[in-house]
Write an enzyme that holds these catalytic residues in place. Structure first.
Site, PDB file in Angstrom:
ATOM      1  N   HIS A 114      77.148  87.692  26.220  1.00  0.00           N
ATOM      2  CA  HIS A 114      77.161  88.148  27.702  1.00  0.00           C
ATOM      3  C   HIS A 114      77.625  86.604  28.673  1.00  0.00           C
ATOM      4  CE1 HIS A 114      75.719  91.873  26.335  1.00  0.00           C
ATOM      5  NE2 HIS A 114      74.650  91.287  25.628  1.00  0.00           N
ATOM      6  N   GLU A 151      69.142  86.921  28.544  1.00  0.00           N
ATOM      7  CA  GLU A 151      69.782  86.688  27.185  1.00  0.00           C
ATOM      8  C   GLU A 151      70.990  85.927  27.361  1.00  0.00           C
ATOM      9  OE1 GLU A 151      71.952  89.516  23.804  1.00  0.00           O
ATOM     10  OE2 GLU A 151      71.397  90.443  25.762  1.00  0.00           O
ATOM     11  N   HIS A 206      72.911  86.651  20.140  1.00  0.00           N
ATOM     12  CA  HIS A 206      72.539  87.294  20.999  1.00  0.00           C
ATOM     13  C   HIS A 206      70.804  87.721  20.510  1.00  0.00           C
ATOM     14  CE1 HIS A 206      76.214  89.400  22.290  1.00  0.00           C
ATOM     15  NE2 HIS A 206      76.516  89.358  21.100  1.00  0.00           N
ATOM     16  N   GLU A 288      71.100  89.046  16.002  1.00  0.00           N
ATOM     17  CA  GLU A 288      69.895  89.376  17.223  1.00  0.00           C
ATOM     18  C   GLU A 288      68.960  88.518  16.852  1.00  0.00           C
ATOM     19  OE1 GLU A 288      70.671  91.247  19.866  1.00  0.00           O
ATOM     20  OE2 GLU A 288      72.094  92.533  19.368  1.00  0.00           O
TER      21      GLU A 288
END
Length: 324
Positions: A114, A151, A206, A288
C-alpha cells in the site's frame, strides 16, 4: 487482507531448553509442518509481547515513518496488496550494494504494501487492472490499528529496516515505492518492478485487517496459474522454498506464532487470486506480519523494537533462501 477465523487460544509456553531445536527444524521440516513444528519448538506465544524467543537486534535500523495524514485507513479486506500508477512515476528506490558480503551480486526487491496516500486517491486505486485470472482493483488503502496506525506506515518502516540489514550482506535492494509518490503503484506495476529487476527474491510486506482474536503471521505463496498474462508455474517451487525460510526465521526472530485463523497452523497459505503473485516471473511471497485489528497483535506492530525483529526475521529468511 481480512479473514474470519476461530478465536485464539494461546498455547502454554515450552521449556527454554528445547529452543536449540528451532534452527534444525527451520532447515529440515517440509513446508506443510514448518510453521507448527518451529512454533512448538520455540514455545513462544505472540501474547508475550514479541520478546519470547526473539534473537533479532532490537535497536532501530531506521527512523519510523511519519504519517502523512491522521486520517485512518480503511481495511483492504481480502484484496491484493499492490497500488496505483501516477502519471509521473518515479523509478523504484535502489540501494548501493556493500563492497562485499555473502549476497554480493544478488538483487532483492522489497514491496512495502500500500501507500499512505492511497486514501486520498480512491478513484485511481479503484480502477481495475489485469491480474491474469481476472481484473482487480489497482490497490486498496490498506488497514490500520484501532488507534489509527496505518498498514502503509508499518510496511514502509519494516522495508527500510530490511533494506539496511540486506545491504549489510552485500545485496542490491530495490523498493517498489519509498513514500516518494502520491499513491500506488498498482499490483501489475509492483510485479513488473520485480520482474524487470531480475530479482533473486521478492517479498511483499503487509499486516492483516482481520477480526479481534485472530492473531499471528502467515506467509502467502503463489499457486500454479497459467491463464492470460499470468504464468506462475516456474516460480511455485522456489517461492515455496522462500516462504518456508521466511516463516521459520520470522518465528525465530519475533517469537510470534503462526496464524490461528489461516494456514492450519503452518504459517503458510497458497493463493491464486493475488495479482502481485500471479504476474511475477521471479520467486515472490507476501507476509502478513500480524493482525492490526487485534489489540495484542497491534501492540507488537506499533513497537519499533518488534518491527526490528520482524525485519530481521524476514531478512534472515531471504538470506537463508539465497544462500541455499
Amino acid at each position: 487482507m481480512s479473514y474470519v477465523g476461530p478465536g485464539f487460544e494461546p498455547s502454554p509456553p515450552r521449556r527454554p531448553r528445547r529452543r536449540p531445536l528451532t534452527v534444525a527444524l527451520v532447515a529440515l521440516v517440509p513446508g506443510a509442518l514448518l510453521g507448527w513444528l518451529v512454533y512448538e519448538a520455540v514455545g513462544a506465544d505472540a501474547g508475550s509481547g514479541g520478546s519470547a524467543g526473539a534473537v533479532g537486534t532490537t535497536a532501530s535500523a531506521s527512523a519510523p515513518v511519519s504519517p502523512r495524514s491522521s486520517a485512518p485507513s480503511s481495511s483492504g479486506a481480502g484484496d491484493d496488496k499492490p497500488g496505483g500508477t501516477p502519471k509521473a512515476s518515479p523509478s523504484p528506490a535502489t540501494s548501493a550494494p556493500a563492497a562485499s558480503g555473502p549476497l554480493k551480486g544478488k538483487v532483492i526487491v522489497i514491496d512495502p504494501g500500500h501507500n499512505a496516500g492511497n486514501f486520498q486517491h480512491t478513484a485511481e486505486i479503484n480502477r481495475k487492472v489485469d491480474i491474469g485470472t481476472n481484473w482487480k482493483e489497482c490497490d486498496t488503502t490498506g488497514t490500520a490499528t484501532n488507534s489509527g496506525y496505518k498498514e502503509a506506515e508499518f510496511t514502509l518502516d519494516v522495508a527500510h529496516r530490511m533494506r539496511t540489514l540486506l545491504q549489510a550482506q552485500g545485496a542490491t535492494v530495490k523498493l517498489t515505492q519509498d513514500g516518494d509518490r502520491p499513491f500506488g503503484p498498482c499490483v501489475d506495476e509492483r510485479a513488473r518492478i520485480g520482474n524487470q529487476a531480475g530479482a533473486d527474491a521478492v517479498v511483499s510486506v503487509h499486516a492483516d485487517g482481520s477480526g479481534a482474536g485472530n492473531r499471528g503471521f502467515h506467509v502467502i505463496l503463489p499457486g500454479s496459474v497459467n491463464e492470460g498474462a499470468a504464468d506462475t508455474r516456474s516460480i511455485v517451487a522456489p517461492s515455496r522454498a522462500l516462504g518456508e525460510r521466511v516463516a521459520g526465521n520470522f518465528v525465530r526472530a519475533t517469537g510470534s506464532a503462526p496464524s490461528n485463523y489461516i494456514g492450519g497452523g503452518t504459517g503458510l497459505d497458497t493463493r491464486t487470486d493475488l495479482g502481485g503473485l500471479n504476474l511475477s516471473t521471479v520467486p515472490k511471497v507476501f507476509i502478513e506480519c500480524g493482525n492490526m485489528r487485534d489489540s495484542k497483535d497491534a501492540a507488537l506492530l506499533t513497537s519499533g523494537a518488534w518491527r526490528q525483529k520482524a525485519a530481521r526475521g524476514i531478512s534472515d529468511g531471504i538470506v537463508s533462501f539465497l544462500r541455499g
